[in-house]
Scaffold this motif. Structure first.
Motif, PDB file in Angstrom:
ATOM      1  N   ASP A 140      35.700  40.192  31.692  1.00  0.00           N
ATOM      2  CA  ASP A 140      35.369  41.395  32.149  1.00  0.00           C
ATOM      3  C   ASP A 140      35.267  41.325  33.469  1.00  0.00           C
ATOM      4  OD1 ASP A 140      35.003  42.620  29.655  1.00  0.00           O
ATOM      5  OD2 ASP A 140      32.532  41.969  29.534  1.00  0.00           O
ATOM      6  N   ALA A 141      34.696  40.189  34.133  1.00  0.00           N
ATOM      7  CA  ALA A 141      34.863  39.872  35.694  1.00  0.00           C
ATOM      8  C   ALA A 141      36.346  39.747  35.900  1.00  0.00           C
ATOM      9  CB  ALA A 141      34.182  38.617  35.840  1.00  0.00           C
ATOM     10  N   LEU A 142      37.301  39.200  35.362  1.00  0.00           N
ATOM     11  CA  LEU A 142      38.777  39.116  35.702  1.00  0.00           C
ATOM     12  C   LEU A 142      39.219  40.576  35.863  1.00  0.00           C
ATOM     13  CD1 LEU A 142      40.969  36.988  35.601  1.00  0.00           C
ATOM     14  CD2 LEU A 142      41.671  38.140  33.689  1.00  0.00           C
ATOM     15  N   ASP A 143      38.795  41.478  34.937  1.00  0.00           N
ATOM     16  CA  ASP A 143      39.296  42.778  34.905  1.00  0.00           C
ATOM     17  C   ASP A 143      38.948  43.576  36.057  1.00  0.00           C
ATOM     18  OD1 ASP A 143      40.835  42.390  32.643  1.00  0.00           O
ATOM     19  OD2 ASP A 143      39.717  43.049  31.198  1.00  0.00           O
ATOM     20  N   ALA A 144      37.282  43.458  36.134  1.00  0.00           N
ATOM     21  CA  ALA A 144      36.903  44.123  37.294  1.00  0.00           C
ATOM     22  C   ALA A 144      37.456  43.706  38.889  1.00  0.00           C
ATOM     23  CB  ALA A 144      35.451  43.850  37.394  1.00  0.00           C
ATOM     24  N   SER A 145      37.648  42.589  38.853  1.00  0.00           N
ATOM     25  CA  SER A 145      38.062  42.057  40.256  1.00  0.00           C
ATOM     26  C   SER A 145      39.860  42.511  40.430  1.00  0.00           C
ATOM     27  CB  SER A 145      38.141  40.385  40.047  1.00  0.00           C
ATOM     28  OG  SER A 145      38.723  39.992  41.245  1.00  0.00           O
ATOM     29  N   LEU A 146      40.441  42.446  39.424  1.00  0.00           N
ATOM     30  CA  LEU A 146      42.045  42.930  39.467  1.00  0.00           C
ATOM     31  C   LEU A 146      41.663  44.221  39.567  1.00  0.00           C
ATOM     32  CD1 LEU A 146      43.767  40.985  36.442  1.00  0.00           C
ATOM     33  CD2 LEU A 146      43.967  40.497  38.925  1.00  0.00           C
ATOM     34  N   GLY A 147      40.989  44.916  39.100  1.00  0.00           N
ATOM     35  CA  GLY A 147      40.857  46.372  39.113  1.00  0.00           C
ATOM     36  C   GLY A 147      40.527  46.997  40.606  1.00  0.00           C
ATOM     37  N   SER A 148      39.816  46.057  41.185  1.00  0.00           N
ATOM     38  CA  SER A 148      39.397  46.322  42.624  1.00  0.00           C
ATOM     39  C   SER A 148      40.392  46.074  43.643  1.00  0.00           C
ATOM     40  CB  SER A 148      38.088  45.904  43.036  1.00  0.00           C
ATOM     41  OG  SER A 148      38.194  44.499  42.940  1.00  0.00           O
ATOM     42  N   GLY A 149      41.608  45.543  43.158  1.00  0.00           N
ATOM     43  CA  GLY A 149      42.872  45.256  44.091  1.00  0.00           C
ATOM     44  C   GLY A 149      42.604  43.811  44.244  1.00  0.00           C
ATOM     45  N   SER A 150      42.050  42.870  43.637  1.00  0.00           N
ATOM     46  CA  SER A 150      42.212  41.485  44.042  1.00  0.00           C
ATOM     47  C   SER A 150      43.498  40.667  43.385  1.00  0.00           C
ATOM     48  CB  SER A 150      40.952  40.688  43.500  1.00  0.00           C
ATOM     49  OG  SER A 150      39.670  40.930  44.019  1.00  0.00           O
ATOM     50  N   ALA A 154      41.913  35.373  43.176  1.00  0.00           N
ATOM     51  CA  ALA A 154      40.486  35.722  43.387  1.00  0.00           C
ATOM     52  C   ALA A 154      39.884  36.091  42.103  1.00  0.00           C
ATOM     53  CB  ALA A 154      40.451  36.828  44.167  1.00  0.00           C
ATOM     54  N   ALA A 155      40.512  36.971  41.162  1.00  0.00           N
ATOM     55  CA  ALA A 155      39.960  37.407  39.835  1.00  0.00           C
ATOM     56  C   ALA A 155      39.579  36.026  39.095  1.00  0.00           C
ATOM     57  CB  ALA A 155      41.194  38.076  39.164  1.00  0.00           C
ATOM     58  N   ALA A 156      40.484  35.045  39.034  1.00  0.00           N
ATOM     59  CA  ALA A 156      40.188  33.888  38.170  1.00  0.00           C
ATOM     60  C   ALA A 156      39.071  33.239  38.763  1.00  0.00           C
ATOM     61  CB  ALA A 156      41.512  33.039  38.232  1.00  0.00           C
ATOM     62  N   ALA A 157      38.792  33.342  40.042  1.00  0.00           N
ATOM     63  CA  ALA A 157      37.496  32.560  40.443  1.00  0.00           C
ATOM     64  C   ALA A 157      36.373  33.562  40.069  1.00  0.00           C
ATOM     65  CB  ALA A 157      37.463  32.801  42.126  1.00  0.00           C
ATOM     66  N   ALA A 158      36.394  34.954  40.099  1.00  0.00           N
ATOM     67  CA  ALA A 158      35.445  35.853  39.640  1.00  0.00           C
ATOM     68  C   ALA A 158      35.128  35.541  37.920  1.00  0.00           C
ATOM     69  CB  ALA A 158      35.711  37.197  39.828  1.00  0.00           C
TER      70      ALA A 158
END
Length: 210
Positions: A140-150, A154-158
């Motif tokens: 869920d955090a990965l998708d949210a991070s990618l969705g915000s443009g990361s 950065a998405a993997a770190a989240a």
């Protein structure tokens, strides 16, 4: 392939780092499992990932890479861990297909398919005190991070941060699946070993993509 894409070399590095983490923490994972399970999660994961790295060779495509990983884990790891982690990686490969890199969207799709495979195979839901409790929040955090443009790094770190929170949240839970469920209320007060190794999985991914 763009700079933000995840290459085959990065994916192999992910697996190599995961092997190092489960090997380094083999005793810790076994200690966790001895409290609520069969006391074999650490040894099983270390044996499985050592077998994976020994078999990798020079994969040419993402699907070939993860087919090798999944089949090796299924055949070399006892208990529930082999089928669950094996299914996870097999589904990643099937979803990705014969490509040599993944962008953020295809990485997410593969991981999500792997997660759905884990749920289908293990029949666990969030709150059951299993690896699902770390993997679900991570994705869920990965998708949210990618969705915000990361980017994927950065998405993997989240995702790793969320996996750690999910792991920690298993401590007060009463297990409803697996060997730990036999203990009933006595399973509370212990981290789930599968959620803990799942946090290592996302730690390895974050480090490989950093």
């Amino acid at each position: 392939m763009t700079v933000a894409d995840v290459s085959l070399d990065r994916l192999v590095d992910w697996l190599t780092r995961f092997r190092a983490l489960v090997t380094e923490n083999q005793g810790y994972l076994t200690e966790l499992d001895s409290a609520i399970g069969d006391a074999d999660h650490g040894s099983n994961m270390a044996r499985g990932m050592n077998a994976v790295i020994d078999k990798l060779g020079e994969p040419q495509t993402v699907d070939a890479l993860f087919k090798t990983v999944g089949m090796t884990l299924v055949s070399s790891v006892g208990g529930a861990s082999g089928p669950l982690y094996g299914t996870f990686f097999l589904r990643i490969g099937t979803t990705a297909g014969a490509v040599d890199s993944l962008d953020g969207a295809t990485l997410s799709a593969g991981l999500r398919a792997g997660f759905e495979g884990v749920i289908s195979r293990g029949k666990a839901e969030p709150g059951d005190k299993t690896m699902v409790d770390a993997m679900g929040p991570a994705l869920d955090a990965l998708d949210a991070s990618l969705g915000s443009g990361s980017d994927p790094a950065a998405a993997a770190a989240a995702a790793f941060e969320a996996a750690q929170r999910g792991r920690d949240a298993t401590e007060p839970l009463v297990a409803r699946k697996g060997r730990a469920s036999y203990l009933g209320e006595r399973s509370a007060g212990h981290l789930d070993p599968g959620a803990t190794s799942t946090a290592f999985l996302f730690q390895a991914l974050a480090e490989a993509l950093a």
